[in-house]
Design an enzyme around this catalytic site. Structure first.
Site, PDB file in Angstrom:
ATOM      1  N   GLU A   1       6.983 -10.139   9.624  1.00 43.88           N
ATOM      2  CA  GLU A   1       5.499 -10.189   9.174  1.00 43.88           C
ATOM      3  C   GLU A   1       4.618 -10.815   8.911  1.00 43.88           C
ATOM      4  O   GLU A   1       5.263 -11.410   8.271  1.00 43.88           O
ATOM      5  CB  GLU A   1       5.244  -8.325   9.315  1.00 43.88           C
ATOM      6  CG  GLU A   1       6.021  -7.533   9.994  1.00 43.88           C
ATOM      7  CD  GLU A   1       5.931  -6.456   9.393  1.00 43.88           C
ATOM      8  OE1 GLU A   1       5.663  -5.760   8.117  1.00 43.88           O
ATOM      9  OE2 GLU A   1       6.474  -5.150   9.788  1.00 43.88           O
TER      10      GLU A   1
ATOM     11  N   HIS B   1       1.729  -3.116  10.685  1.00 46.97           N
ATOM     12  CA  HIS B   1       2.529  -2.252   9.651  1.00 46.97           C
ATOM     13  C   HIS B   1       0.983  -1.328   9.003  1.00 46.97           C
ATOM     14  O   HIS B   1       0.657  -1.870   7.741  1.00 46.97           O
ATOM     15  CB  HIS B   1       2.615  -2.874   8.727  1.00 46.97           C
ATOM     16  CG  HIS B   1       3.843  -2.615   7.688  1.00 46.97           C
ATOM     17  ND1 HIS B   1       5.339  -3.326   7.342  1.00 46.97           N
ATOM     18  CD2 HIS B   1       4.032  -1.665   7.498  1.00 46.97           C
ATOM     19  CE1 HIS B   1       6.059  -2.541   6.838  1.00 46.97           C
ATOM     20  NE2 HIS B   1       5.203  -1.023   6.726  1.00 46.97           N
TER      21      HIS B   1
ATOM     22  N   GLY C   1       1.290   2.312   8.990  1.00 44.96           N
ATOM     23  CA  GLY C   1       1.695   3.989   8.448  1.00 44.96           C
ATOM     24  C   GLY C   1       0.790   3.884   7.405  1.00 44.96           C
ATOM     25  O   GLY C   1       0.385   5.386   7.554  1.00 44.96           O
ATOM     26  N   ALA C   2       1.583   3.326   6.375  1.00 45.54           N
ATOM     27  CA  ALA C   2       0.464   4.246   5.283  1.00 45.54           C
ATOM     28  C   ALA C   2      -0.541   3.638   4.921  1.00 45.54           C
ATOM     29  O   ALA C   2      -1.498   4.455   3.851  1.00 45.54           O
ATOM     30  CB  ALA C   2       1.528   3.527   4.315  1.00 45.54           C
TER      31      ALA C   2
ATOM     32  N   ILE D   1       9.193  12.006   6.874  1.00 47.67           N
ATOM     33  CA  ILE D   1       8.287  11.551   6.912  1.00 47.67           C
ATOM     34  C   ILE D   1       8.655  12.039   8.850  1.00 47.67           C
ATOM     35  O   ILE D   1       8.422  12.626   9.324  1.00 47.67           O
ATOM     36  CB  ILE D   1       8.240  10.285   7.338  1.00 47.67           C
ATOM     37  CG1 ILE D   1       7.500   9.442   6.065  1.00 47.67           C
ATOM     38  CG2 ILE D   1       7.381   9.975   8.174  1.00 47.67           C
ATOM     39  CD1 ILE D   1       7.919   7.824   5.932  1.00 47.67           C
TER      40      ILE D   1
HETATM   41  C1  MLT Z   1       5.818   2.188   2.962  1.00 49.91           C
HETATM   42  O1  MLT Z   1       7.646   1.592   2.590  1.00 49.91           O
HETATM   43  O2  MLT Z   1       6.307   3.065   2.307  1.00 49.91           O
HETATM   44  C2  MLT Z   1       5.157   0.743   3.277  1.00 49.91           C
HETATM   45  O3  MLT Z   1       5.841   0.225   4.658  1.00 49.91           O
HETATM   46  C3  MLT Z   1       4.497   0.248   2.603  1.00 49.91           C
HETATM   47  C4  MLT Z   1       3.141  -0.502   3.628  1.00 49.91           C
HETATM   48  O4  MLT Z   1       2.510  -0.500   4.495  1.00 49.91           O
HETATM   49  O5  MLT Z   1       3.161  -1.964   2.646  1.00 49.91           O
END
Ligand code: MLT
Length: 308
Positions: free
Chosen positions: A263, A280, A282-283, A156
């Site tokens: 969280e 949270h 990001g993904a 990343i």
């Molecule tokens: C990850 O580690 O890829 C993310 O934190 C996963 C998530 O969003 O739960």
């Protein structure tokens, strides 16, 4: 839980993309408990052969004790800090993950954070909603030509370095593995040197004993007063109290956080105008979730095929 089938049982504990779940239903009994509370989830693991989790579920001794048949922990995503991998190993439980799936999504979120910080997008938006036209307070800056410090130059971090250089930022990179992993367009730079030069610092390290609270008062005190920090890695990498003080006292200009020590986040950083907070995500793009779930489903199928 009583069983109506001899197929291996997969219990889903955190939400994942449904396409992959449908695929898994062809060869497995799939039980989706992702909307249930932990206590209820733990009571339903007696017959689970495999669990699927994201970052929310703590996969620890308590969970393993309630899942005597468990053979596979399938973690959708990159971080394994919510999985007690040593305990899993000692019980011969295989841990699978999908480290490649979220790379682009997280890197793009970081780019979005940097633009939002430099231009005061959050503050301007809040202003209008509260009846304030903050045009004169929101003279921002461009990313063009700015120094981008990337701490952790893995999948990343290096993607963020490349995106930054597309905007003609100047990426500096540091990684625990040393200069050999910090490739062009970034220049390898020790963290202390980086902190004195960077206009943006972005964190892409796993949570370990070395990185826990690495962003503390000393670290923040070495940054430029005009600089911003972004964290889309793991919440506990940042000492949130020290960050609060640094933002309030003007030690640094601003921050954007997608991850938190605890969280959902309910702490006092919410009081400040110079911080952007997201839950949270990001993904959390369709693409990353599809990639992650289908990669995980393939790995689960392969593992059970191999073990039959
Ligand atoms: C990850 O580690 O890829 C993310 O934190 C996963 C998530 O969003 O739960």
């Amino acid at each position: 839980m009583s069983r109506a089938t001899n197929q291996p049982q997969i219990v889903i504990l955190d939400p994942i993309s449904l396409e992959a779940v449908d695929k898994l239903r062809k060869s497995f009994e799939v039980v989706d408990l992702s909307s249930r509370q932990r206590a209820e989830q733990l009571q339903a693991l007696a017959t689970a052969d495999c669990i699927i989790v994201r970052s929310r579920t703590k996969v620890n001794r308590e969970l393993f004790d309630g899942a005597p048949k468990l053979k596979v922990v399938a973690r959708a995503g990159v971080g394994l800090d919510n999985v007690d991998t040593k305990e899993a190993e000692s019980r011969s439980i295989r841990v699978l993950s999908t480290p490649h799936a979220p790379t682009t999504s997280v890197a793009e979120l970081v780019l979005g954070f940097m633009i939002a910080l430099a231009r005061g997008i959050g503050k301007g938006d809040r202003g209008i909603r509260n009846g304030r036209w903050l045009k004169s307070e929101l003279e921002g800056s461009e990313l063009f030509g700015k120094v981008l410090g990337v701490i952790g130059y893995g999948r990343i971090g290096s993607a963020v370095g490349k995106l930054g250089s597309c905007l003609e930022m100047r990426p500096l990179g540091w990684d625990i593995l040393g200069p050999k992993v910090v490739t062009a367009p970034a220049t390898y730079t020790e963290v202390n040197d980086m902190l004195g030069q960077a206009d943006f610092i972005t964190l892409h390290v796993p949570l370990t004993d070395e990185t826990r609270r690495m962003v503390n008062a000393r670290f923040l005190g070495k940054m430029k007063k005009t600089a911003y920090i972004v964290n889309a890695s793991r919440g506990e990498v940042v000492d949130e109290d020290a960050l609060y003080d640094a933002l309030k006292n003007g030690t640094i200009a601003g921050a954007a956080l997608d991850v938190f020590a605890s969280e959902p986040y309910t702490g006092r950083l919410r009081e400040l105008d110079n911080v952007i907070l997201t839950p949270h995500v990001g993904a959390s793009t369709q693409e990353a979730q599809r990639r992650s779930a289908s990669d995980l489903a393939e790995q689960i199928e392969r593992w059970f095929e191999g073990s039959r």
